[in-house]
Design a protein around this motif. Sequence first.
Motif, mmCIF file in Angstrom:
data_model
loop_
_atom_site.group_PDB
_atom_site.id
_atom_site.type_symbol
_atom_site.label_atom_id
_atom_site.label_comp_id
_atom_site.label_asym_id
_atom_site.label_seq_id
_atom_site.Cartn_x
_atom_site.Cartn_y
_atom_site.Cartn_z
ATOM 1 N N ALA A 129 -28.932 -6.929 3.876
ATOM 2 C CA ALA A 129 -28.203 -8.135 3.637
ATOM 3 C C ALA A 129 -27.849 -8.965 2.654
ATOM 4 O O ALA A 129 -26.564 -9.755 2.567
ATOM 5 N N ARG A 130 -29.273 -9.073 3.048
ATOM 6 C CA ARG A 130 -29.204 -10.068 1.556
ATOM 7 C C ARG A 130 -28.875 -9.639 0.069
ATOM 8 O O ARG A 130 -27.566 -10.441 -0.878
ATOM 9 N N VAL A 131 -28.725 -8.204 -0.477
ATOM 10 C CA VAL A 131 -28.083 -7.840 -1.601
ATOM 11 C C VAL A 131 -26.550 -7.940 -1.532
ATOM 12 O O VAL A 131 -25.705 -8.111 -2.454
ATOM 13 N N VAL A 150 -27.272 -19.032 -6.994
ATOM 14 C CA VAL A 150 -26.317 -18.153 -6.971
ATOM 15 C C VAL A 150 -27.801 -16.758 -5.474
ATOM 16 O O VAL A 150 -27.295 -17.010 -4.422
ATOM 17 N N ALA A 151 -28.773 -16.151 -6.453
ATOM 18 C CA ALA A 151 -29.720 -15.598 -6.018
ATOM 19 C C ALA A 151 -30.656 -16.019 -4.759
ATOM 20 O O ALA A 151 -30.469 -15.275 -3.685
ATOM 21 N N GLU A 152 -30.327 -16.959 -4.788
ATOM 22 C CA GLU A 152 -31.891 -17.956 -4.429
ATOM 23 C C GLU A 152 -31.288 -18.215 -2.724
ATOM 24 O O GLU A 152 -31.699 -17.808 -1.673
ATOM 25 N N ALA A 153 -30.078 -18.504 -2.723
ATOM 26 C CA ALA A 153 -28.764 -18.549 -1.645
ATOM 27 C C ALA A 153 -29.052 -17.414 -0.727
ATOM 28 O O ALA A 153 -29.095 -17.341 0.238
ATOM 29 N N CYS A 154 -28.558 -16.398 -1.479
ATOM 30 C CA CYS A 154 -28.224 -15.168 -0.553
ATOM 31 C C CYS A 154 -29.416 -14.696 0.152
ATOM 32 O O CYS A 154 -29.508 -13.336 -0.012
ATOM 33 N N ILE A 190 -20.835 -12.104 -3.143
ATOM 34 C CA ILE A 190 -20.695 -14.038 -2.999
ATOM 35 C C ILE A 190 -20.159 -13.998 -4.786
ATOM 36 O O ILE A 190 -18.921 -14.720 -4.633
ATOM 37 N N ARG A 191 -20.343 -13.003 -5.103
ATOM 38 C CA ARG A 191 -20.400 -12.946 -6.963
ATOM 39 C C ARG A 191 -19.012 -12.381 -7.274
ATOM 40 O O ARG A 191 -18.146 -13.073 -8.797
ATOM 41 N N SER A 192 -18.417 -11.590 -6.376
ATOM 42 C CA SER A 192 -17.365 -11.520 -6.406
ATOM 43 C C SER A 192 -16.116 -12.349 -5.527
ATOM 44 O O SER A 192 -14.893 -12.901 -6.653
ATOM 45 N N ALA A 193 -16.366 -12.868 -5.105
ATOM 46 C CA ALA A 193 -15.502 -13.595 -4.968
ATOM 47 C C ALA A 193 -15.541 -14.959 -5.462
ATOM 48 O O ALA A 193 -14.446 -15.786 -5.702
ATOM 49 N N ARG A 250 -25.343 -18.739 8.213
ATOM 50 C CA ARG A 250 -25.142 -20.418 7.792
ATOM 51 C C ARG A 250 -26.122 -20.996 7.048
ATOM 52 O O ARG A 250 -25.860 -21.621 5.795
ATOM 53 N N ALA A 251 -27.400 -20.216 6.619
ATOM 54 C CA ALA A 251 -28.241 -20.357 5.503
ATOM 55 C C ALA A 251 -27.554 -20.819 4.194
ATOM 56 O O ALA A 251 -27.978 -21.524 3.202
ATOM 57 N N VAL A 252 -27.147 -19.620 4.094
ATOM 58 C CA VAL A 252 -26.624 -19.103 2.626
ATOM 59 C C VAL A 252 -25.546 -20.082 2.647
ATOM 60 O O VAL A 252 -25.193 -20.844 1.747
ATOM 61 N N GLU A 253 -24.256 -20.253 3.573
ATOM 62 C CA GLU A 253 -23.417 -21.087 3.117
ATOM 63 C C GLU A 253 -23.750 -22.898 2.179
ATOM 64 O O GLU A 253 -23.320 -23.065 1.659
ATOM 65 N N GLU A 254 -24.518 -22.470 3.855
ATOM 66 C CA GLU A 254 -25.397 -25.009 2.944
ATOM 67 C C GLU A 254 -26.303 -24.857 1.870
ATOM 68 O O GLU A 254 -25.898 -25.453 1.219
ATOM 69 N N ALA A 255 -26.789 -23.461 0.982
ATOM 70 C CA ALA A 255 -27.352 -23.392 0.746
ATOM 71 C C ALA A 255 -26.529 -23.197 -1.482
ATOM 72 O O ALA A 255 -26.641 -23.594 -2.136
ATOM 73 N N LEU A 256 -25.270 -22.771 -0.452
ATOM 74 C CA LEU A 256 -24.712 -22.566 -1.377
ATOM 75 C C LEU A 256 -23.928 -24.195 -1.891
ATOM 76 O O LEU A 256 -22.530 -24.208 -3.484
#
Length: 310
Positions: free
Chosen positions: A297-299, A269-273, A305-308, A230-236
């Motif tokens: 998980a972070r990597v 993107v990296a900061e969010a992930c 995300i980048r591929s998506a 969820r934290a990544v989803e919000e940050a992106l």
Amino acid sequence: MIPASFDYVRPESLEEACRVLGEAADSGDDVKVLAGGQSLLPLLRLRLAYPSTLVDLGRLPGLRGVEDRGDHVFVGALTTHDEVLRSAVIRERAPLLALATATVADPAVRHRGTLGGSLAHADPAGDLPAVALALGCVLVARSGDGEREIPAADFFVDYLETALGPGEVLTGVKVPVLGAGWGFHYEKFHRSAQAWAIVGVAAAVRRSDGVVEEARIGLTNMGPAPVRARAVEEALRGVEVTSPGPGLGPGPGSGPGSGGGPGGAADPVAEACARADEDTSPPADLHARPDYRRHLARVLTRRAIRSAIG
């Protein structure tokens, strides 16, 4: 090893299966349901599971196949992984499910294992529960009292534990069809093709005019059940990804462990992930410690995300 002894029942209809399971539940018997058997049989041989009754659903009609229903694709619970992969409907309308299914074990397992069996087994190291969670799938269950629908967010309760009642049979899965602007990817790290994921990431990203509008991320093997990042989803949300470079392209300074883009520029993107492991409880086992899984998980989330995104 040889499994412990058990009674074997092979019902000929869904109604009979629900009745057998209901009666067993009422009598307090420990019952296991057999679909493709690719997850359950190893547990029986190792005596990690020793049910008093085994109910084989292999002959049940009407629980196999893929159907396009407009806003969702319905997949019968006994549809094998191989049938999912060969379905043009799945590839076109639910590509994330196809991407993850292609990584399941090997062809021999994919020809016997089923989508419903994988979800009902609820192994947090399995690939497909995280996909169901990320996509917001709805699982359809049937019992003697009728049919009910269970959102994936409520279905996976704990390690090898689901919201299915003692007398319920999983009959199918509703996979939402996401429209234009969505990109998908499944990223997985494992020891070998046949091994469970040490960590896996199911990612779906919707962007418009070069901006991320929504992201859905499911994590494999980062807790006793699949979890949403969820934290990544919000940050992106709102991140600009119009061209390779900060926020999208790999570039110098954006490799594993780095949060910078080309020339040291901030990479949102990296900061969010980098928040992918927040609110997770990864296990420790022979293959990885929790801190290593957090790093993965972070990597892997950044790669997915980048591929998506494209």
